[in-house]
Design a protein around this motif. Structure first.
Motif, PDB file in Angstrom:
ATOM      1  N   GLU A   6      42.748  24.141 -24.804  1.00 38.32           N
ATOM      2  CA  GLU A   6      42.898  25.393 -23.667  1.00 38.32           C
ATOM      3  C   GLU A   6      43.767  26.571 -24.223  1.00 38.32           C
ATOM      4  O   GLU A   6      43.426  27.635 -24.025  1.00 38.32           O
ATOM      5  CB  GLU A   6      43.670  24.712 -22.352  1.00 38.32           C
ATOM      6  N   PHE A   7      44.715  26.156 -25.033  1.00 35.78           N
ATOM      7  CA  PHE A   7      45.757  27.196 -25.706  1.00 35.78           C
ATOM      8  C   PHE A   7      44.875  27.778 -27.055  1.00 35.78           C
ATOM      9  O   PHE A   7      45.234  28.797 -27.140  1.00 35.78           O
ATOM     10  CB  PHE A   7      47.044  26.476 -26.174  1.00 35.78           C
ATOM     11  N   ALA A   8      43.943  27.074 -27.473  1.00 39.08           N
ATOM     12  CA  ALA A   8      43.302  27.705 -28.658  1.00 39.08           C
ATOM     13  C   ALA A   8      42.722  29.011 -28.389  1.00 39.08           C
ATOM     14  O   ALA A   8      41.895  29.334 -27.421  1.00 39.08           O
ATOM     15  CB  ALA A   8      42.048  26.932 -28.987  1.00 39.08           C
ATOM     16  N   GLY A   9      43.033  30.043 -29.272  1.00 36.04           N
ATOM     17  CA  GLY A   9      42.447  31.582 -29.044  1.00 36.04           C
ATOM     18  C   GLY A   9      43.139  32.212 -28.028  1.00 36.04           C
ATOM     19  O   GLY A   9      42.681  33.477 -27.650  1.00 36.04           O
ATOM     20  N   ARG A  10      44.256  31.600 -27.662  1.00 35.40           N
ATOM     21  CA  ARG A  10      44.905  32.740 -26.418  1.00 35.40           C
ATOM     22  C   ARG A  10      45.824  33.589 -27.064  1.00 35.40           C
ATOM     23  O   ARG A  10      46.146  34.528 -26.526  1.00 35.40           O
ATOM     24  CB  ARG A  10      45.809  31.658 -25.543  1.00 35.40           C
ATOM     25  N   ALA A  11      46.332  33.396 -28.484  1.00 33.08           N
ATOM     26  CA  ALA A  11      47.253  34.091 -29.234  1.00 33.08           C
ATOM     27  C   ALA A  11      46.541  35.576 -29.299  1.00 33.08           C
ATOM     28  O   ALA A  11      45.200  35.840 -29.474  1.00 33.08           O
ATOM     29  CB  ALA A  11      47.776  33.742 -30.449  1.00 33.08           C
ATOM     30  N   THR A  12      47.327  36.803 -29.081  1.00 30.41           N
ATOM     31  CA  THR A  12      47.022  38.078 -29.022  1.00 30.41           C
ATOM     32  C   THR A  12      46.889  38.285 -30.461  1.00 30.41           C
ATOM     33  O   THR A  12      47.666  37.969 -31.285  1.00 30.41           O
ATOM     34  CB  THR A  12      47.959  38.924 -28.210  1.00 30.41           C
ATOM     35  N   PRO A  13      45.752  39.078 -30.842  1.00 26.94           N
ATOM     36  CA  PRO A  13      45.554  39.275 -32.365  1.00 26.94           C
ATOM     37  C   PRO A  13      46.808  40.216 -33.041  1.00 26.94           C
ATOM     38  O   PRO A  13      47.301  41.074 -32.283  1.00 26.94           O
ATOM     39  CB  PRO A  13      44.289  39.970 -32.349  1.00 26.94           C
TER      40      PRO A  13
END
Length: 378
Positions: free
Chosen positions: A362-369
């Motif tokens: 669920e958290f994967a890919g949530r970080a802002t580039p």
């Protein structure tokens, strides 16, 4: 004569101002104590150690580095690499203490001592002693010489000049710039037979620590430098600015700009991790409470969330538990589907179980580039 500190362009000043804003925000956040602070600091130090050593070809997982930091045998890393990691960790630990020491001055003895801490297990390389002869850096693929250090008879005088500058030179220059120039000059003098790159990166961290930018694990750019693409760019800019031989003249702005970009990118990453740590911890705390488990088990779940695995001894030490208490907690977490045990006895570890895998997804890919500050600044 050393490589001279350059004047910054308006674009560099703008990037520096953004770094300072992030630093102040970080200090504000760190002023309030959180349950996850200790683990976050340890992971950042482990990643810094990983980054600096991977540049030299000594590769180990963050999990194994954390084991080495706590005095345990790593599960995957070879004995020879573990000794490199342990030496560097010892030097960084001393740098953390020096950053807070009330009475401090740079001297050659300190630099030699740090070099001995790093590579003292290589007695054949005379650790902590200035090299007696010439030194050549070769391309790892072609074998061609890409850099030749200054003659050995010049090194003591150059080190004395660097020490004098560290104590009294360019004191009005921003700390990030001074730290970058300390790194450049030491790596180009290349005063020891081994460990020069790691020493230069560690000196950069020490300069920032002494200037109270923030604690060393939060201001180091070693993790960022250890990424493959960044490592290539790192060597490229050192070659561009430093050339093939000791030649302390010309423009060093490209080097300082490279370091400012690295600080900006790493600061963005650390800020994201700090925010994510709180969100993850609170989420796990709710899950543990609904399962009727002891709240202390959140630290075990958090460790598994941010790394690949957890050993019982790590959790036991983090929560000051007996061996029996720690083992029971981990069994309960495995029974609830949070952890999956692997291995036996000393090699036993716990990886994410089905429920943890689901939350991680669920958290994967949530970080802002991350944003390249110079792309925005120009």
């Amino acid at each position: 004569m050393l490589y001279a500190t350059p004047s910054l362009d308006p674009a560099d000043q703008a990037v520096l101002a953004e770094i300072e804003d992030m630093r102040r925000d970080l200090k504000y956040r760190l002023a309030e104590t959180h349950r996850w602070d200790g683990q976050l600091r340890r992971q950042l130090q482990a990643r810094a150690i990983q980054g600096s050593n991977s540049i030299e070809g000594y590769r180990a997982s963050v999990e194994d580095i954390e084991s080495i930091m706590s005095g345990e045998e790593p599960l995957e890393t070879s004995g020879s690499v573990a000794r490199e990691i342990a030496g560097y960790q010892q030097a960084l630990t001393y740098i953390q203490l020096l950053s807070r020491a009330p009475a401090f001055r740079y001297d050659t003895g300190l630099l030699n001592a740090l070099n001995f801490m790093m590579i003292g297990h290589h007695r054949d390389k005379t650790p902590g002693v200035v090299r007696p002869g010439g030194i050549y850096i070769r391309d790892s693929v072609s074998g061609a010489v890409v850099y030749e250090g200054p003659d050995a008879d010049l090194v003591p005088k150059l080190l004395d000049e660097l020490i004098e500058w560290l104590n009294d030179g360019d004191l009005g220059v921003p700390s990030y710039v001074r730290a970058a120039m300390a790194h450049l000059n030491l790596v180009k003098v290349h005063p020891w037979r081994d460990g020069n790159g790691r020493m230069s990166r560690a000196l950069q961290t020490l300069v920032l620590g002494r200037d109270q930018i923030t604690t060393p694990e939060f201001c180091s750019i070693e993790e960022w430098l250890g990424q493959q693409r960044t490592t290539i760019a790192y060597y490229d800019v050192l070659g561009e600015v430093g050339r093939r031989q000791w030649s302390p003249h010309g423009d060093t702005l490209a080097w300082v700009r490279f370091c400012l970009r690295a600080h900006h990118m790493q600061a963005q990453r650390v800020r994201q991790r700090l925010a994510e740590a709180g969100e993850i911890w609170m989420l796990l705390e709710k899950q543990v409470d609904s399962d009727g488990l002891n709240t202390r088990t959140v630290s075990a779940l958090y460790e598994v969330f941010v790394t690949r695995r957890l050993r019982r001894s790590r959790y036991q030490a983090d929560e000051s538990l007996s061996q029996g208490q720690a083992a029971r907690d981990l069994r309960d977490l495995a029974a609830k589907g949070w952890l999956s045990p692997y291995g036996e006895t000393k090699g036993r570890f716990y990886a994410p179980g089905p429920r943890m895998v689901e939350i991680k997804a669920e958290f994967a890919g949530r970080a802002t580039p991350l944003r390249d500050p110079y792309v925005q600044a120009r």
